[in-house]
Write a protein that holds these residues in place. Structure first.
Motif, PDB file in Angstrom:
ATOM      1  N   GLU A   1       0.947  -1.299  -0.283  1.00  0.00           N
ATOM      2  CA  GLU A   1       0.082   0.114  -0.002  1.00  0.00           C
ATOM      3  C   GLU A   1       0.800   1.239   0.064  1.00  0.00           C
ATOM      4  O   GLU A   1       1.910   1.457   0.831  1.00  0.00           O
ATOM      5  N   ASP A   2       0.350   2.263  -0.661  1.00  0.00           N
ATOM      6  CA  ASP A   2       1.281   3.413  -0.970  1.00  0.00           C
ATOM      7  C   ASP A   2       1.142   4.178   0.363  1.00  0.00           C
ATOM      8  O   ASP A   2       0.197   4.574   0.848  1.00  0.00           O
ATOM      9  N   MET A   3       2.516   4.547   1.017  1.00  0.00           N
ATOM     10  CA  MET A   3       2.596   5.392   2.164  1.00  0.00           C
ATOM     11  C   MET A   3       2.959   6.764   1.571  1.00  0.00           C
ATOM     12  O   MET A   3       2.712   7.828   2.400  1.00  0.00           O
ATOM     13  N   ILE A   4       3.558   6.735   0.292  1.00  0.00           N
ATOM     14  CA  ILE A   4       3.905   8.103  -0.098  1.00  0.00           C
ATOM     15  C   ILE A   4       3.669   7.819  -1.817  1.00  0.00           C
ATOM     16  O   ILE A   4       4.371   6.713  -2.257  1.00  0.00           O
ATOM     17  N   THR A   5       2.642   8.467  -2.179  1.00  0.00           N
ATOM     18  CA  THR A   5       2.347   8.478  -3.593  1.00  0.00           C
ATOM     19  C   THR A   5       3.449   8.696  -4.484  1.00  0.00           C
ATOM     20  O   THR A   5       4.348   9.767  -4.331  1.00  0.00           O
ATOM     21  N   PRO A   6       3.771   7.747  -5.384  1.00  0.00           N
ATOM     22  CA  PRO A   6       5.002   8.102  -6.177  1.00  0.00           C
ATOM     23  C   PRO A   6       5.166   9.541  -6.948  1.00  0.00           C
ATOM     24  O   PRO A   6       3.851   9.927  -7.481  1.00  0.00           O
ATOM     25  N   SER A   7       5.970  10.304  -6.500  1.00  0.00           N
ATOM     26  CA  SER A   7       6.166  11.846  -6.945  1.00  0.00           C
ATOM     27  C   SER A   7       7.301  12.538  -7.028  1.00  0.00           C
ATOM     28  O   SER A   7       8.309  11.761  -6.410  1.00  0.00           O
ATOM     29  N   GLU A   8       7.522  13.580  -7.688  1.00  0.00           N
ATOM     30  CA  GLU A   8       8.658  14.028  -7.627  1.00  0.00           C
ATOM     31  C   GLU A   8       8.797  15.247  -6.539  1.00  0.00           C
ATOM     32  O   GLU A   8       7.670  16.002  -6.483  1.00  0.00           O
ATOM     33  N   MET A   9       9.896  15.342  -5.928  1.00  0.00           N
ATOM     34  CA  MET A   9      10.057  16.265  -4.840  1.00  0.00           C
ATOM     35  C   MET A   9      11.256  17.271  -5.361  1.00  0.00           C
ATOM     36  O   MET A   9      12.062  17.097  -5.875  1.00  0.00           O
ATOM     37  N   GLN A  10      10.835  18.478  -4.768  1.00  0.00           N
ATOM     38  CA  GLN A  10      11.886  19.662  -5.465  1.00  0.00           C
ATOM     39  C   GLN A  10      12.858  19.899  -3.963  1.00  0.00           C
ATOM     40  O   GLN A  10      12.608  19.658  -2.982  1.00  0.00           O
ATOM     41  N   ALA A  11      13.942  20.697  -4.285  1.00  0.00           N
ATOM     42  CA  ALA A  11      14.846  21.013  -3.381  1.00  0.00           C
ATOM     43  C   ALA A  11      14.253  21.978  -2.121  1.00  0.00           C
ATOM     44  O   ALA A  11      13.111  22.641  -2.646  1.00  0.00           O
ATOM     45  N   GLY A  12      14.586  21.607  -0.886  1.00  0.00           N
ATOM     46  CA  GLY A  12      13.873  21.854   0.253  1.00  0.00           C
ATOM     47  C   GLY A  12      12.776  21.642   0.681  1.00  0.00           C
ATOM     48  O   GLY A  12      12.279  21.903   1.973  1.00  0.00           O
ATOM     49  N   GLU A  13      12.101  20.509  -0.068  1.00  0.00           N
ATOM     50  CA  GLU A  13      10.837  19.743   0.395  1.00  0.00           C
ATOM     51  C   GLU A  13      11.043  18.748   1.340  1.00  0.00           C
ATOM     52  O   GLU A  13      12.237  18.211   1.364  1.00  0.00           O
ATOM     53  N   SER A  14      10.220  18.220   2.168  1.00  0.00           N
ATOM     54  CA  SER A  14      10.552  17.157   3.251  1.00  0.00           C
ATOM     55  C   SER A  14       9.238  16.411   3.348  1.00  0.00           C
ATOM     56  O   SER A  14       7.959  17.149   2.972  1.00  0.00           O
ATOM     57  N   GLU A  15       9.223  15.316   3.744  1.00  0.00           N
ATOM     58  CA  GLU A  15       8.137  14.478   4.085  1.00  0.00           C
ATOM     59  C   GLU A  15       8.323  13.558   5.165  1.00  0.00           C
ATOM     60  O   GLU A  15       9.216  13.164   5.444  1.00  0.00           O
ATOM     61  N   THR A  16       7.202  13.418   6.189  1.00  0.00           N
ATOM     62  CA  THR A  16       7.254  12.683   7.311  1.00  0.00           C
ATOM     63  C   THR A  16       6.413  11.554   7.443  1.00  0.00           C
ATOM     64  O   THR A  16       5.337  11.722   7.180  1.00  0.00           O
ATOM     65  N   LEU A  17       7.055  10.046   7.672  1.00  0.00           N
ATOM     66  CA  LEU A  17       6.290   9.096   7.568  1.00  0.00           C
ATOM     67  C   LEU A  17       6.167   8.621   9.192  1.00  0.00           C
ATOM     68  O   LEU A  17       7.303   8.335   9.807  1.00  0.00           O
ATOM     69  N   ASP A  18       4.949   8.260   9.704  1.00  0.00           N
ATOM     70  CA  ASP A  18       4.697   7.766  11.053  1.00  0.00           C
ATOM     71  C   ASP A  18       4.663   6.215  10.911  1.00  0.00           C
ATOM     72  O   ASP A  18       3.827   5.556  10.087  1.00  0.00           O
TER      73      ASP A  18
END
Length: 286
Positions: A224-241
């Protein structure tokens, strides 16, 4: 057009499998678009739709690309849309439901009156009980006179009681259990996949920080997708529990631009690859 799309895909560092994960289009259809073989598509309508998804995934302007290569596109045929046959069933249901609504409207005044009576009875019962119960500070004597109950003297404790209270042992203070230690090891590598074993607290959080344009996706043990496949740019962040999870798989494009931090500890890559998979297996420390 297929050659242009393929070149853009290679510039992104995507394989056909990566593009299949991003667009959800089967790999064989993506290969057919690159080869200009549209006959293998499930239908003529899907050709333009698949090309647009392909172009957007690799950073091209889909409308401009289709306009430039419209001569290569197969002609779509218009399908006749059959008008739905009218049915008398809806009007019949409407006519049947009207009497039911009328009956409810007729009974509504009776329902309101009944509720009003119930409210009056409840209020009467409540105040009757309030007036009938004697208070704790007043009581009625045999002569019909009321007297005020004496108040308790809080300062009547004897010296013996005070001494007994001083001799009581203090309850021991329970120490909070120490937080379990964290252990992070490398299980092994296979092709572009590196597997880690993590043992530590049940509560865990993964921080993903990107210093340059990169492609990131994450799935759990059930795919199951916890982060949908995507393009991230410089300076971006994502937090996974990741609390309660036993497994997480990260797919990274341009991996040197991606920093992974698990419970405050950075993860060091074992392989120097642009595109790679990071698999982390979790166990709770005792």
């Amino acid at each position: 057009m297929g050659t242009r799309l393929k070149e853009a895909r290679i510039e992104k560092g995507y394989s056909l499998e990566d593009l299949q994960d991003v667009t959800k289009i089967q790999k064989r259809y993506l290969a057919g678009i690159e080869e200009g073989n549209y006959s293998m598509m499930p239908g003529q309508f899907y050709v333009r739709a698949f090309i647009k998804q392909y172009a957007e995934a690799v950073g091209l302007k889909a409308d401009e690309l289709l306009e430039q290569h419209k001569s290569e596109m197969p002609e779509t045929t218009k399908e006749q849309v059959r008008k739905p046959m009218s049915s008398a069933a809806p009007s019949r249901r409407t006519s049947i439901s009207k009497p039911s609504s009328n009956r409810i409207n007729e009974k509504m005044p009776m329902i309101i009156v009944a509720l009003f009576i119930v409210v009056i009875l409840f209020v009467t019962w409540f105040f009757y009980n309030m007036l009938a119960d004697p208070t704790e500070e007043e009581a009625e004597t045999d002569d019909g006179l009321q007297y005020e109950a004496p108040s308790k003297n809080t300062s009547s404790a004897t010296d013996e009681e005070e001494a007994a209270n001083e001799e009581e042992e203090e309850e021991p203070i329970e120490e909070e259990p120490a937080e379990p230690e964290t252990e992070f090891t490398v299980v092994g590598t296979n092709a572009e996949t590196t597997t880690f074993q993590w043992a530590g607290p049940a509560e865990r959080e993964l921080l993903i920080e990107v210093s340059g344009r990169s492609w990131v996706a994450a799935t759990n043990e059930n795919q199951e997708d916890m982060i949908t496949p995507s393009e991230m740019q410089a300076g971006e962040s994502e937090t996974l529990d990741l609390t309660g999870e036993s497994y997480v798989r990260l797919r990274l494009g341009a991996a040197p631009n991606v920093k992974l931090i698990l419970n405050g500890e950075p993860i060091e890559y074992e392989q120097d690859l642009t595109t790679q998979n990071i698999v982390i297996e979790f166990t709770d420390a005792e």
